[in-house]
Design a protein around this motif. Structure first.
Motif, short mmCIF file in Angstrom:
data_model
loop_
_atom_site.label_atom_id
_atom_site.label_comp_id
_atom_site.label_asym_id
_atom_site.label_seq_id
_atom_site.Cartn_x
_atom_site.Cartn_y
_atom_site.Cartn_z
N GLU A 173 9.82 7.22 12.86
CA GLU A 173 9.36 6.84 11.34
C GLU A 173 9.07 7.92 10.28
O GLU A 173 8.84 7.62 9.09
CB GLU A 173 8.14 5.82 11.73
N ASP A 174 9.10 9.05 10.87
CA ASP A 174 8.53 10.36 10.05
C ASP A 174 9.22 11.32 10.51
O ASP A 174 8.51 12.09 11.20
CB ASP A 174 7.02 10.40 9.81
N ALA A 175 10.44 11.96 10.02
CA ALA A 175 10.99 12.89 10.58
C ALA A 175 10.66 14.37 10.09
O ALA A 175 10.85 15.41 10.59
CB ALA A 175 12.55 12.84 10.11
N THR A 176 9.26 14.26 9.27
CA THR A 176 8.70 15.53 9.00
C THR A 176 7.73 15.99 10.17
O THR A 176 7.07 16.86 10.14
CB THR A 176 7.71 15.51 7.72
N GLN A 177 7.63 15.17 11.08
CA GLN A 177 6.69 15.39 12.40
C GLN A 177 7.61 15.30 13.51
O GLN A 177 8.42 14.52 13.80
CB GLN A 177 5.63 14.37 12.40
N SER B 114 5.44 19.10 9.11
CA SER B 114 5.73 19.73 7.84
C SER B 114 4.48 19.13 6.90
O SER B 114 3.90 17.99 7.12
CB SER B 114 6.99 19.05 7.22
N ALA B 115 4.46 19.58 5.71
CA ALA B 115 4.00 18.91 4.73
C ALA B 115 4.51 17.37 4.42
O ALA B 115 5.59 17.08 4.58
CB ALA B 115 4.00 19.69 3.37
N PRO B 116 3.46 16.61 4.24
CA PRO B 116 3.99 15.09 3.85
C PRO B 116 5.13 14.89 3.01
O PRO B 116 6.13 14.14 3.10
CB PRO B 116 2.63 14.43 3.14
N ASP B 117 5.43 15.84 1.89
CA ASP B 117 6.17 15.72 1.04
C ASP B 117 7.21 16.80 1.29
O ASP B 117 8.12 16.96 0.52
CB ASP B 117 5.80 15.98 -0.49
N GLY B 118 7.40 17.50 2.47
CA GLY B 118 8.07 18.54 2.81
C GLY B 118 9.41 17.95 3.42
O GLY B 118 9.61 16.72 3.66
N PRO B 119 10.37 18.94 3.80
CA PRO B 119 11.76 18.39 4.38
C PRO B 119 11.61 17.83 5.69
O PRO B 119 10.71 18.03 6.36
CB PRO B 119 12.62 19.53 4.34
N ASP B 120 12.45 17.04 6.10
CA ASP B 120 12.65 16.60 7.52
C ASP B 120 12.94 17.90 8.32
O ASP B 120 13.44 18.79 8.10
CB ASP B 120 13.71 15.52 7.78
N LEU B 121 12.29 17.79 9.58
CA LEU B 121 12.34 18.79 10.63
C LEU B 121 13.66 18.71 11.21
O LEU B 121 14.58 17.67 11.27
CB LEU B 121 11.46 18.60 11.86
N PRO B 122 14.56 19.96 11.32
CA PRO B 122 15.83 20.01 11.65
C PRO B 122 16.07 19.78 13.32
O PRO B 122 16.12 20.91 14.22
CB PRO B 122 16.21 21.61 11.52
N LEU B 123 16.25 18.52 13.47
CA LEU B 123 16.28 18.28 15.06
C LEU B 123 17.56 19.02 15.58
O LEU B 123 18.63 18.87 15.08
CB LEU B 123 16.48 16.74 15.43
N PHE C 138 1.84 23.39 15.32
CA PHE C 138 2.54 24.49 14.54
C PHE C 138 2.90 23.70 13.15
O PHE C 138 2.88 22.44 13.09
CB PHE C 138 3.76 24.77 15.25
N THR C 139 3.26 24.65 12.07
CA THR C 139 3.79 24.13 10.99
C THR C 139 5.18 24.81 10.75
O THR C 139 5.17 26.04 11.33
CB THR C 139 2.88 24.20 9.85
N PRO C 140 6.32 24.44 9.98
CA PRO C 140 7.38 25.49 9.57
C PRO C 140 6.88 26.65 9.09
O PRO C 140 6.04 26.36 7.99
CB PRO C 140 8.18 24.51 9.02
N ALA C 141 7.31 27.90 9.41
CA ALA C 141 6.95 29.10 8.80
C ALA C 141 7.48 29.11 7.26
O ALA C 141 8.92 29.33 7.14
CB ALA C 141 7.19 30.07 9.75
#
Length: 494
Positions: free
Chosen positions: A442-446, A462-471, A491-494
């Motif tokens: 439901e939320d690809a930023t996590q 990622s930040a709520p308005d950040g890009p989706d994580l690259p699965l 962790f957060t994306p660097a």
């Protein structure tokens, strides 16, 4: 039994042990047995009450005497809760005979008593990296009920006859008085087998174990040689080291596995029993493991099945060891299926990893259901009806075991979180290389990231308005939290 084995070495004791002590308090893990249960255990240790076939109570003096069998146990060094002892021999006409003694816990636990109630509350021994929280009081689990060497003990004695290829041709089980002759450990067993100084009953462990492993491969079953993780302190920092299982670990496990399969078949034939079942893993789980394999540099060709890949892995290699830890996720969904009068269908009775019907039967000192499996198999082998107290528990046992297993999994997860936080607690703010192995639907930023080094798995957001994580792709991440006992790694994306 735990999916992930962890052990704290002496060098890592002080701060980590304190955090583990606090964790047990937080999880409300009992640190003692109720006085009534402890008193029952001490009384039973002095005078066990052995169930007889007619429902009466026997004594050690009326048991069949099998103390002439030179049984031996194989366990980790220092173990005192010894559930199993064996003696292996060749049959005159070819093939093998296995005598396999299992601790007779029912001779020490009175149905409906305080000790029985506490066992149903605890369900299983809990494993922490620094200690165990036992199912039964040490008076029994490491004393009167344990198959310690040079001690007469009531036992549930299995006899398995195998053909020259290692296939089971006949099995039976009965109560008997036994006496183990030696307490062996895996490293010692491996050493004497390798240097060809082992006497035949022990040397046969390799021969039978290899034959059983071949049969396991042929039926498409899977055995995970999951290494033990040791948490050690080096230069003021914690790190993870692995103890890879020896071949002797696997050969010994094959004897237990054979008994669990024989127990399942006995109960299915009798129409009353309780099985350990596991459905086939969903396709998505295997796909996730492929991503984890990529993260760890494990070569998994597309034409190679999961079962075939597992047999190529070397648990002595750190990346393979870490991948084997993740393979335990395919065991999720395992449960217990009880039946009385109408056995389950063939599909419902299967354990996908065993590729056959299977039952928990060989660890009654550490797992509640095994005590009931022993009684059901004794009745099935004798052609008699199980005792009322056994039959009456079948309705609730699956739910009790499921609840207990979930609790053990929570304990394990909390231990892993704590250890990983201890490993990285002084590296908050550092950047690591990892691979995104899972994202939220439901939320690809996590999602979840698997570090390349150390082999840690953690939550990434990622930040709520950040890009989706690259699965499925490599990513650099910053460690934002790692506080043992307070905050798992994040962790957060660097």
């Amino acid at each position: 039994m735990p999916r992930r084995h962890m052990h704290v070495t002496d060098a890592a004791e002080a701060p980590l042990r304190a955090a583990l002590h606090d964790l047990r308090a937080q999880l409300e893990i009992p640190d003692h047995f109720p006085p009534t249960a402890q008193a029952e255990a001490e009384s039973a240790a002095r005078a066990p009450r052995i169930p007889a076939a007619d429902g009466a109570v026997a004594t050690e003096h009326t048991l069949e005497d099998a103390t002439d069998l030179p049984l031996f146990t194989i366990d980790p060094p220092g173990s005192l809760d010894l559930d199993q002892a064996m003696f292996l021999a060749r049959r005159p006409g070819g093939g093998f005979r296995i005598h396999y003694a299992i601790a007779d816990v029912a001779s020490f636990v009175t149905p409906g008593g305080a000790l029985d109630a506490e066992a149903h509350h605890r369900v299983a021994t809990l494993y922490f990296p620094d200690e165990r929280v036992p199912l039964h009081p040490h008076t029994l689990s490491e004393g009167a009920a344990s198959l310690l060497p040079d001690q007469d003990r009531p036992a549930v004695l299995w006899q398995h006859d195998l053909d020259a290829q290692g296939a089971l041709t006949a099995t039976s089980v009965r109560r008997a008085l036994v006496r183990s002759r030696a307490r062996l450990d895996y490293a010692g067993v491996q050493r004497v087998i390798d240097d060809k100084t082992a006497e035949e009953p022990l040397a046969l462990l390799r021969e039978i174990g290899l034959l059983r492993e071949e049969l396991e491969t042929a039926r498409g079953a899977i055995s995970l040689n999951v290494p033990e993780q040791q948490i050690v302190e080096r230069g003021g920092r914690y790190t993870l080291a692995y103890r890879a299982p020896l071949p002797a670990d696997g050969w010994n496990a094959q004897i237990s596995l054979l008994t669990g399969m024989a127990a399942a078949e006995l109960m299915l034939a009798a129409g009353t029993g309780i099985l350990r079942t596991l459905p086939l893993a969903p396709d998505g789980s295997v796909a996730r493991l492929r991503l984890t394999a990529r993260a760890l540099g494990v070569d998994w060709p597309h034409h190679t099945s999961y079962a075939a890949l597992i047999r190529t892995l070397d648990p002595r290699r750190a990346t393979h060891a870490a991948f084997l830890q993740e393979c335990t996720t395919l065991l999720r969904g395992a449960g217990y299926t009880a039946f009385d009068g109408a056995p389950p269908t063939a599909a419902a009775a299967q354990h996908a990893a065993v590729a056959a019907p299977y039952a928990h039967a060989t660890a009654p000192l550490r797992r509640l259901v095994d005590r009931y499996t022993s009684e059901l198999c004794l009745a099935a082998s004798a052609g008699t009806a199980p005792a009322d107290w056994v039959r009456g528990a079948l309705d609730v046992l699956p739910r009790e075991m499921e609840t207990g297993t979930q609790h053990a999994n929570r304990v394990e997860r909390a231990c892993v979180d704590l250890v990983e936080a201890a490993l990285l607690h002084d590296r908050v703010g550092e950047i690591f290389d990892g691979l995104v192995v899972e994202t939220e639907q439901e939320d690809a930023t996590q999602g979840t990231v698997h570090l390349y080094d150390p082999a840690v798995i953690g939550r990434i957001e990622s930040a709520p308005d950040g890009p989706d994580l690259p699965l499925g792709h490599r990513i650099q991440v910053r460690l934002t939290a790692a506080d043992p006992g307070r905050a798992p790694v994040r962790f957060t994306p660097a």
